[in-house]
Every structure is written in C-alpha cells, then in structure tokens.
Design an enzyme around this catalytic site. Structure first.
Site, PDB file in Angstrom:
ATOM      1  N   GLU A   1      22.444  68.337   9.476  1.00  0.00           N
ATOM      2  CA  GLU A   1      21.138  68.276   8.845  1.00  0.00           C
ATOM      3  C   GLU A   1      20.766  66.884   8.332  1.00  0.00           C
ATOM      4  O   GLU A   1      19.601  66.521   8.295  1.00  0.00           O
ATOM      5  CB  GLU A   1      21.068  69.282   7.677  1.00  0.00           C
ATOM      6  CG  GLU A   1      21.046  70.743   8.101  1.00  0.00           C
ATOM      7  CD  GLU A   1      19.795  71.106   8.884  1.00  0.00           C
ATOM      8  OE1 GLU A   1      18.695  70.685   8.488  1.00  0.00           O
ATOM      9  OE2 GLU A   1      19.917  71.799   9.906  1.00  0.00           O
TER      10      GLU A   1
ATOM     11  N   SER B   1       6.719 111.176  33.298  1.00  0.00           N
ATOM     12  CA  SER B   1       5.337 111.392  33.710  1.00  0.00           C
ATOM     13  C   SER B   1       4.316 110.863  32.717  1.00  0.00           C
ATOM     14  O   SER B   1       3.114 110.900  32.994  1.00  0.00           O
ATOM     15  CB  SER B   1       5.097 112.876  33.961  1.00  0.00           C
ATOM     16  OG  SER B   1       5.787 113.278  35.126  1.00  0.00           O
TER      17      SER B   1
END
Length: 784
Positions: free
Chosen positions: A87, A370
């Site tokens: 960082e 379906s």
C-alpha cells in the site's frame, strides 16, 4: 510592448489567484474545514447504518460483528510489513504525502488522459476512513484530495509512525462486514490476528484495494492473485526472502466459515442490499450512520415467508408423497416484484438463512423447464403467428449434428395430434412447442429471451425451448414482468436511496425500465398465459382461492428436481421455486403445477387481489372462434357464440359461418400444405391472414423477404455440445396423465397427412429415419 506587458500582468494575477485558492483549500482542508485529529485517540466507529423497508420500519442494522483494537506489538512482524509493502512502500519516509508518488501518478494520468493511478498513502487512507463525512469517498474532487492530504499531514505531526500504522490496521475495512485486522482475521480465518501466518497476512493486505471484488469467498482466484503481488513486493523490498515468498504463494487457501452476523428480518433481502451498497459506498456503510431506504414491503415479505415455509413443511411431512432423494432439506425461494418500477417487495432465498446464506433467488442458476416456453410463443406472435396457428403434437425424433438422437416427449407420454398454439401453451406440450420453435427459428427465440432479460449467451440447441438453459428466479420474474407491463421490462431494484445522519442523500437509485416487446405482442401472450392459470397446468392458483386476473406458467425439470411457477397480475410479478440444492426428486410426480403454483396462489390471494385487468392496446384485434380456433365471420348468425380470441392486427385467419362441411375454411388445411412443401401463402386456404399481414408489414414485395408461418427457416442453431444429448429438462405437458388432469375436450386429435414427411432445417436435425439405427437417447419428459 505595452500589450505584451498587459498580458503578462493578467497571467501573473491569474497564477496568483490559483495559488491563493490552492492555499486556502489546503489550509481549510477543502471546503468542509479540517476535522479534529485528536479524535483518533481511542476512536471507534460507533453508529451503525439502519436498513428500513418502504414504510420506514427497521429491518436490520449494518455494523461490524466484532471490533477489537489490537496493539501492533501483538502482531507478527510480517503483518504490518505486508500492508506497507503493497500500500505504501515509502511509509516510513514521507510526512503523510508521498510527493514522489504524486508526481509519478500525475505523469501516468497525463499520459493516459484519464485517472489511471492514485497516490494515496496509508496515512491518507486512514484520514478518509476516520472522517467519512468530511472526506466522503464517493466525492472524487480535487478539493477532497487536498483535504485528505492536509489531514494526513496533521496526523503525521501528532502521532508517530507505529501509532499511525496501528490505527490504520484497526480501522481499515476488509470486506465481508469485517472492520479492522482482528475482525478480518476472525472472519476469514477463524483466529486472532496474532496467529496469522505469512500467506494469511498477505491475503488480508491484498484485500484493501477492492474488498468486495477480491473477497476470497466470492473470488478465490482473484484473492490468490493479489496475494502473490503482495508477497513479491515484500520480497522485492527485502522484508522476506524469495524462498519464503514462493513457499507462501504455494500455500492453499483455507478459510473459516465466517462469523459475521446476519439480520433478523428478511435476511436474504438485507444481505443482497448489503452486498450492493458495499460496492456503491464502501466501508462507510458500516460506520457512517446511514439510513438505507429499501423497496421491501414488510407485510408482503411476511406473507411470502409464511406461505413458502408452510409449503416446505408440508412437503417434508409427506403431504405430497414421500420426499425424494435430495441431500438436505427441501429448499424454496420466492420473489415479488412491482412490474412498474422493478421494486423487489419480497425476497426469500431459502428456508433458513442461519443454516445457509446461499440465496436461491439470486445465486442459484437452475433450469426453468417449461417456464421458458412463453418466450418461444412471444417470438412466434411477434413473427406473425396467430394463437390459432396449428401445431403437430406427435412423437418427435431429431438426429443432431453429433449423431445423437434426441427424442423429447410430452409429460405422461400423451399426444393430441394437432393443437393450436394456444392449446399447446395451455397444456404445456413439449413436442408442439419444439416444432413451433423450429418454424419461428431459434435465433428469434433466443434473441427475444435475451432482450427480455434472460442472461446470455443462451446455447443454440433445441432443448433450450423446453428449459435447458439456466436462470435465476429473480431474472425469470423480471422477464415475466415485461409481459405484465405490456412490453416494458423493469430492472429489479432493492434500494431507493441512502441518507446520512443529516438526511442528505449520499446515493440513490431511480427506477430503470426499457421497452423490450411490442405492447400488442405482450398482450396476446398474456391472454394465452391467462388460460394457463384458468384451465391449464396452473389451475392450482384458482383452486386455492385467488380470483383476480392473472397469467403465468409452470415449470418442472426431469426427475421432478425443480418445480416452478412464475406469474403476474397487472401490478405484480412473482415467482416460486422449490427443489433441493443438490438436484434430486422432490417427491415422485412433483410438478410446478402441483408443488409451486399453490404457493403462488396463496401468496397472491393475500397480497394481489383487486389489481385490475389488462386492456387491449393498439395493434390488437379480436374475433370469435370455435373450440378448434376457427374464426367466425362478423356477419355470421353465430358470430356471438364461441370465445374471444386476440390477434395482432392483420394476422387473424379468414373466417366462416360453420354451416357445414366446406362452408368454413379449415384452419388446419394450410398446415398440411406447408408440410408437403407448399408455402403457406401459395395454398388456397392459407393465403388470407398471412397475405394481409405481409402486405401490412412489408408491402407487395414482402413475400420475398420473410417466410410464412410453417415454412422452413434458418434457425441459427449451433452444433450442440459434444457430450451427447442436450440437457433439456422441461417437464410439463398437461394432458392425459399429466398432473392428474384430463386433456381439454376441445383439443383436436387427428394428425394431418404429410406432417411427418417434412424435414426441418438441417441445423436443427432431421427425422430419425433410414440408415443405420442408433439407440434412442433418454427422452425429455418435462412439462408443466
């Protein structure tokens, strides 16, 4: 000379003004003023964000589960080192702002002509995490950046480096609801931070850049890739040896179950809200004291929870038969959506959030069976096919491109011979639907389904017609909502806005809708789906007492492993799914109509009565038809009998009076001719409605540009996967033997001659006849 001097003075004054503005912004920490850095001593975020429903009733508080401030001296040396290495490698040298990094980032951004690289130091990150109201992360302005730098320098002036790093490790957000190194260690590894190993420390250090995206539970590969970056940087900077780095990279990812608590009310919904806002507002969600206004209707949520739980208990108790072979308890999910705005009014993702946080409404991708069929029929209606268009419902075999034989079947093995499009959808007939998709073309079906929100790419194989592609419940409900609103699909919405402690809106999400279907097409399909509820596979909706206008479709997959019902009223769209996490038979003979539709009906009986009705939009015309779908001419004496059928304007077949044989054009005549190779528009009986539609849409030359219903089409079908039979699992089809109901008495049964002689498009397959026989593939038995 004077002109030059004048311009020079203007430039000088301008530069001085810019310098003055920058100085003021620096001294005042931007426009909001400088926060008091003395607050850092013993500072702990102590105000959670509150999640409320649409009426303002509290659903949950969002905060960290555990927040234990630990001393930097209690941590292994490589823990703080990992964060510094990835960082802020010059952390020990700068005074809060790394000016070398500032210059490098400015040059990189200038070259790219966009913000490509940042320059935040650990101290600057600490500043914006400690003072989110003064330094809001969502505000990407130069003023905020100056303020962040100024506060960082003030922090550096008051505290030494080890104290700053200690504060940072205890304040930074790690995702998953974990704030601070101790909470993160407990959340991901189930241990104290003092016991972290080098690979674990490197993984946590890597999360800081993007806690949500790199969360190791959701994205293990991304988290491991970031871990490698951290370890290499530690080695490059001399904190660890190359051998130590390589050994840590090879360590497996071993995560604990996690200890972050969940909400008490509507937990699956709240967790979806938390994940969405974590992406939008970051870690401030857990510390900023926000009020999160959601779309949830607490009353509707309570009804959905009660009815779904009751049904799951009934299934487990054997009321529908002996429970099948699925692992664990039978699960269920349900969603209710406002069709105008997309607001999610209720969401249940499983039977017990505390046993499993896996959301089966948004994360489980299952075959819909379906329940996919309405998209096939919508594509057909959009292409000019009327609901009275006849389809053959007889056994079907297709030899696919890889040589396998696909033999889909109707549920129960019953066939009706010839049925209209309406009857095929109402009774959920697989084979007739597949033949319809072949006529319309798979390209058209897939394109329409994807446009309505079914995520692609949908595989171009025949079995998708009866539900072989996978979808989540929320996606399917949102797609059906487009039918309910007559063609406008709403994007599902969970949060309307987020307010800070002063009531200011810090994030909001307006409704998003887009037109995906012609209103006339949506209305005609809706009218067909109303019959599914009133007299087809979804009649359980009526049997449990729901009486208002409604449309919907059932869905079941092979071996009764998934049961669906998705339906809608003019105001609400809702869906219910029931099944096991590991697919297995729910109960023998289970179908969407038997297991899921009753739940939907009971829910809607309590929340959906009185929603009004649909009105035919422009572009729709009506005719009276008999039981076989034959149109009565308006001037006939019997024109007031029969039932009303709706058509797209210009697509209604020619009518008659039904006075006897030959007095009424047989609407099934064109089917026979088209199957014998005669285009529909060239047959004496079939030229009427299609010719009118062709002239209406394309003019006199339209016949050369668009095939007629029943004529062979290029389906756009890609070769199916090489592993053999497509996974078509649509299992419905109401008829003799389907869900215990008899075939509707008005269904025609005679198959016209010549239907079986027509070869479908080559890319779809061909009738399995002649040549060396092959063993038949396992038939699809899906339907309703």
């Amino acid at each position: 000379m004077k002109r030059t001097s004048g311009w020079g003075l203007v430039v000088l004054v301008g530069l001085l003004a810019i310098v003055l503005v920058i100085w003021v912004l620096w001294e005042r920490c931007g426009v909001r003023g400088c926060p008091d850095v003395d607050q850092l001593d013993g500072y702990v975020p102590d105000e959670a964000s509150v999640v409320v429903d649409r009426r303002g009733v509290e659903l949950a508080k969002l905060y960290t589960v555990r927040r234990v401030v630990v001393s930097i001296d209690s941590l292994p040396a490589y823990v703080p080192v990992a964060f510094v290495a990835v960082e802020d490698q010059r952390f020990w040298e700068h005074d809060g702002v790394d000016w070398t990094r500032v210059a490098g980032a400015a040059l990189a951004n200038l070259r790219a002509m966009e913000i490509e690289e940042g320059f935040s130091t650990i101290t600057m990150q600490l500043a914006r995490n400690l003072f989110p109201e003064r330094l809001p992360q969502t505000e990407r302005t130069l003023s905020r950046k100056f303020a962040e730098m100024r506060v960082a320098k003030a922090i550096e002036e008051k505290y030494d480096k080890r104290r700053i790093l200690e504060l940072y490790l205890n304040q930074i957000y790690f995702g998953g609801g974990a704030w601070g190194i101790e909470a993160a260690s407990e959340e991901y590894f189930g241990k104290s931070a003092s016991d972290l190993t080098l690979p674990e420390a490197a993984l946590l250090a890597g999360l800081i850049r993007a806690p949500h995206r790199l969360n190791p539970r959701r994205n293990p590969q991304g988290a491991l890739a970031r871990r490698r970056v951290v370890l290499w940087r530690m080695a490059e900077q001399g904190w660890i040896t190359r051998e130590e780095a390589e050994a840590a990279m090879a360590a497996p990812l071993e995560l604990s179950r996690g200890r972050v608590e969940g909400p008490d009310r509507a937990p699956y919904f709240v967790e979806e809200v938390r994940q969405e806002l974590e992406r939008e507002v970051g870690g401030a969600l857990y510390t900023g004291g926000y009020t999160v206004h959601t779309t949830l209707d607490g009353a509707v949520q309570g009804v959905v929870e009660e009815e779904l739980e009751a049904q799951l208990e009934a299934i487990g108790a054997g009321r529908y038969g002996r429970p099948g072979g699925g692992a664990g308890p039978v699960q269920g999910a349900a969603v209710v959506l406002d069709v105008r705005t997309g607001d999610v009014l209720a969401m249940v993702g499983g039977r017990d959030f505390w046993e499993s946080k896996f959301n089966r409404a948004t994360q489980a991708r299952r075959q819909p069976g379906s329940a996919f069929k309405p998209f096939v029929y919508a594509a057909a209606v959009a292409a000019g096919y009327p609901p009275t268009h006849p389809l053959v419902d007889q056994p079907l075999r297709r030899v696919l491109s890889n040589g396998t034989v696909w033999s889909p079947r109707n549920f129960g093995g019953s066939y009706a011979g010839v049925v209209t499009m309406r009857e095929a959808l109402v009774a959920s007939r697989n084979v007739a639907t597949i033949r319809l998709a072949e006529e319309v073309g798979l390209r058209e079906v897939i394109a329409l389904a994807e446009r309505m929100g079914i995520p692609g790419p949908i595989p171009a194989v025949p079995s998708i017609v009866i539900g072989a592609s996978e979808v989540t419940l929320l996606e399917l409900v949102a797609a059906y909502a487009a039918f309910a609103s007559l063609g406008v699909r709403p994007e599902p919405r969970l949060v309307t806005r987020v307010e800070d402690r002063e009531g200011r809106v810090v994030w909001q999400r307006p409704p998003r809708t887009r037109r995906v279907l012609d209103p006339a097409v949506a209305f005609v399909v809706t009218d067909m789906l109303r019959d599914v509820v009133d007299r087809g596979t979804g009649t359980a909706v009526r049997e449990v007492g729901f009486t208002s206008p409604a449309a919907g479709k059932t869905g079941t997959t092979n071996e009764a492993t998934d049961a669906w019902f998705v339906g809608y009223t003019p105001a609400l769209a809702a869906g219910v799914w029931i099944g096991y996490d590991e697919p297995g038979t729910i109960v023998p003979g289970a179908t969407g109509g038997r297991i899921a539709a009753p739940v939907w009906g009971r829910i809607m009986r309590r929340i959906g009565e009185g929603a009004g009705d649909w009105t035919p939009p422009d572009g729709v015309e009506s005719r009276r038809v008999d039981a076989r779908g034959r149109v009565y001419d308006p001037e006939c004496a019997g024109a007031g009998v029969g039932r009303v059928e709706y058509f797209l304007a210009g697509t209604a077949p020619a009518g008659g009076c039904g006075a006897g044989p030959g007095a009424w054009p047989d609407s099934f005549g064109p089917l026979t001719d088209s199957l014998a190779g005669v285009p529909v528009e060239d047959s004496a009986e079939g030229g009427g409605w299609w010719s009118r539609l062709r002239r209406r849409l394309f003019g006199p030359s339209g016949r050369d540009r668009r095939p007629a219903p029943g004529a062979p089409r290029d389906t756009g079908l890609a070769p199916p996967p090489g592993e053999g039979e497509p996974r078509g699992r649509g299992r419905e089809g109401r008829g003799a033997g389907a869900e215990g109901r008899r075939e509707p008495p008005d269904s025609p049964t005679a198959e016209p001659p010549g239907r079986g002689d027509r070869d479908p498009p080559d890319l779809v397959g061909r009738p399995a006849s002649g040549g060396r026989p092959r063993p038949p593939a396992r038939p699809d038995t899906a339907g309703g």
